[in-house]
Write an enzyme that holds these catalytic residues in place. Structure first.
Site, mmCIF file in Angstrom:
data_model
loop_
_atom_site.group_PDB
_atom_site.id
_atom_site.type_symbol
_atom_site.label_atom_id
_atom_site.label_comp_id
_atom_site.label_asym_id
_atom_site.label_seq_id
_atom_site.Cartn_x
_atom_site.Cartn_y
_atom_site.Cartn_z
ATOM 1 N N GLU A 1 31.231 23.045 92.529
ATOM 2 C CA GLU A 1 31.756 22.070 93.496
ATOM 3 C C GLU A 1 33.255 21.826 93.310
ATOM 4 O O GLU A 1 34.042 21.986 94.232
ATOM 5 C CB GLU A 1 30.979 20.747 93.351
ATOM 6 C CG GLU A 1 31.513 19.660 94.242
ATOM 7 C CD GLU A 1 30.529 18.533 94.515
ATOM 8 O OE1 GLU A 1 29.298 18.751 94.440
ATOM 9 O OE2 GLU A 1 31.005 17.422 94.808
ATOM 10 N N ASP B 1 29.502 17.936 87.115
ATOM 11 C CA ASP B 1 29.192 16.508 87.209
ATOM 12 C C ASP B 1 30.338 15.686 86.616
ATOM 13 O O ASP B 1 30.898 14.811 87.261
ATOM 14 C CB ASP B 1 27.885 16.195 86.468
ATOM 15 C CG ASP B 1 26.724 17.018 86.985
ATOM 16 O OD1 ASP B 1 26.395 16.874 88.167
ATOM 17 O OD2 ASP B 1 26.172 17.822 86.216
HETATM 18 O O1 TRH Z 1 30.678 23.839 86.154
HETATM 19 P P1 TRH Z 1 30.215 23.989 87.536
HETATM 20 O O2 TRH Z 1 29.347 25.110 87.793
HETATM 21 O O3 TRH Z 1 29.509 22.664 88.008
HETATM 22 C C1 TRH Z 1 28.301 22.628 88.717
HETATM 23 C C2 TRH Z 1 28.448 22.181 90.106
HETATM 24 O O4 TRH Z 1 29.142 20.992 90.204
HETATM 25 C C3 TRH Z 1 27.094 22.056 90.748
HETATM 26 O O5 TRH Z 1 27.209 21.604 92.058
HETATM 27 C C4 TRH Z 1 26.289 21.078 89.935
HETATM 28 O O6 TRH Z 1 25.033 20.961 90.471
HETATM 29 C C5 TRH Z 1 26.227 21.587 88.538
HETATM 30 O O7 TRH Z 1 27.522 21.719 88.005
HETATM 31 C C6 TRH Z 1 25.448 20.648 87.666
HETATM 32 O O8 TRH Z 1 31.494 24.160 88.505
HETATM 33 P P2 TRH Z 1 32.556 23.104 89.066
HETATM 34 O O9 TRH Z 1 31.930 22.129 89.963
HETATM 35 O O10 TRH Z 1 33.656 23.896 89.591
HETATM 36 O O11 TRH Z 1 33.047 22.321 87.777
HETATM 37 C C7 TRH Z 1 33.865 22.894 86.808
HETATM 38 C C8 TRH Z 1 34.866 21.887 86.309
HETATM 39 O O12 TRH Z 1 35.521 22.417 85.159
HETATM 40 C C9 TRH Z 1 35.955 21.562 87.315
HETATM 41 O O13 TRH Z 1 36.279 20.198 87.251
HETATM 42 C C10 TRH Z 1 37.145 22.392 86.828
HETATM 43 C C11 TRH Z 1 36.935 22.325 85.349
HETATM 44 N N1 TRH Z 1 37.568 23.398 84.570
HETATM 45 C C12 TRH Z 1 38.676 23.075 83.812
HETATM 46 O O14 TRH Z 1 39.150 21.932 83.834
HETATM 47 N N2 TRH Z 1 39.241 24.052 83.027
HETATM 48 C C13 TRH Z 1 38.757 25.321 82.986
HETATM 49 O O15 TRH Z 1 39.302 26.162 82.248
HETATM 50 C C14 TRH Z 1 37.631 25.644 83.802
HETATM 51 C C15 TRH Z 1 37.089 27.044 83.807
HETATM 52 C C16 TRH Z 1 37.057 24.661 84.570
#
Ligand code: TRH
Length: 364
Positions: free
Chosen positions: A259, A15
């Site tokens: 996402e 989010d």
């Molecule tokens: O964390 P998520 O599983 O987020 C999920 C999804 O958005 C899902 O659709 C939603 O319903 C739920 O949250 C509430 O995975 P996502 O979307 O890939 O988000 C991870 C974020 O973290 C992304 O912006 C990348 C960031 N990130 C970093 O910046 N550094 C890191 O080391 C890692 C592992 C991730």
């Protein structure tokens, strides 16, 4: 223009990750953005540098005075705006042009995206009575809201490639040995991880695990040696969003989830497997199927079948095979080429922030 972007953190990092990326992207195009959130905690590691033009604000407390709404108000993922803020939007509408009120939805490749993208929802009651809220659906097609892609991404990737694909890993003290493939791992708890490790252990592999469930599960499966066959694993610290991109660009296979990392893996143009956010009603199965269908259209049948199977197994929708969860090694060059073609096809479409600004301009 002044944009107000509201984000509630339900769980995980998607989010705030998506909202931060959108806020920074809009600000990079000259917009002034207030990002209102009930939990800015993850921004401390995701974007410690902040971004010029983005002001991070605490979600308005009950009963507190609210700010004057900007020209555009985005309600991310149906987070329900504070009613006094909506009342202030209606008051603004009575004096001047109403703010363009947008509900930014979750990304999906399903058909309903094109059907619903851009539809208005006139508010017949409540503090926003008389206003219209517009539905904006990110997606993979021209008739959707598109995907987040900041200007200059392709150039940054070219500059990165010019440095050498492993240069960043080497600078982090994570250089692979000669002949080792690199794989990044960002997942929810995943029952297929043991099968994936068995597969990866067949050839020299450096597996780079992000903090959280990936690292925890890996520790339990591999023990303190962090090795299995030809596989060795390393745990990563939490990276900034910028560095997380560099990780994805450095690796030969990216395991991503949710996402935002899912989209970033597609921009990386390398093979990836996606673990969709698991939903109790099983809705993630439909999301995965819809994506695989779009993504693999035009791929050679053997590649399409192998990637589809791997995606289903990685999402627990097929039993993980005892051997061969991943496409067989001879398919990897075609898999990589297919991912690059897919990225180029997406690159040819306008990006989400650009489509959003055009959408707003049409409604003002
Ligand atoms: O964390 P998520 O599983 O987020 C999920 C999804 O958005 C899902 O659709 C939603 O319903 C739920 O949250 C509430 O995975 P996502 O979307 O890939 O988000 C991870 C974020 O973290 C992304 O912006 C990348 C960031 N990130 C970093 O910046 N550094 C890191 O080391 C890692 C592992 C991730």
């Amino acid at each position: 223009m002044q944009w107000d972007l509201f984000c509630r953190v339900i769980d995980n990092f998607g989010d705030i990750g998506v909202c931060w990326r959108l806020a920074a992207d809009l600000a990079g195009r000259g917009e002034a953005v207030r990002l209102w959130t009930d939990d800015a905690g993850a921004l401390a590691w995701m974007a410690p540098q902040g971004a010029p033009g983005v002001q991070v604000c605490a979600w308005p407390a009950d009963g507190a005075a609210v700010a004057e709404p900007g020209e555009v108000v985005i309600e991310a993922f149906g987070c329900a705006l504070p009613p006094p803020f909506v009342a202030a939007m209606a008051a603004r509408a009575a004096r001047a042009r109403p703010p363009v009120w947008i509900n930014l939805e979750y990304l999906s490749a399903e058909d309903y995206v094109e059907r619903n993208h851009g539809l208005p929802s006139p508010q017949a009651s409540g503090p926003g009575r008389g206003l219209a809220k517009w539905f904006f659906y990110p997606g993979f097609t021209e008739r959707s809201g598109g995907l987040l892609r900041e200007p200059g991404l392709a150039q940054r990737q070219r500059d990165f490639a010019a440095q050498g694909r492993r240069a960043w890993l080497t600078a982090q003290g994570l250089a692979p040995a000669a002949g080792e493939r690199c794989v990044s791992l960002f997942c929810y708890h995943n029952a297929a991880l043991a099968a994936l490790l068995d597969d990866l252990a067949q050839a020299p592999t450096l597996l780079l695990a992000t903090p959280g469930p990936a690292a925890r599960q890996l520790r339990a499966l591999l023990g303190p040696q962090a090795r299995r066959g030809a596989l060795r694993a390393r745990e990563l610290p939490a990276l900034t969003q910028r560095d997380f991109d560099l990780l994805l660009w450095s690796c030969d296979l990216n395991l991503v989830r949710g996402e935002d990392s899912f989209v970033r893996a597609q921009w990386a143009g390398q093979p990836f497997l996606w673990q969709a956010y698991p939903q109790e009603d099983g809705a993630h199965a439909g999301k995965l199927a819809a994506f695989q269908q779009r993504f693999l259209a035009g791929a050679a049948p053997a590649l399409a079948a192998a990637v589809t199977r791997a995606g289903l197994a990685w999402n627990g929708l097929l039993p993980a095979p005892a051997q061969g969860l991943l496409p067989a090694p001879p398919l990897w060059p075609a898999w990589r080429a297919h991912c690059a073609v897919w990225r180029d096809r997406l690159l040819a479409q306008p990006d989400l922030a650009g489509r959003l600004r055009a959408f707003v301009a049409e409604r003002r």
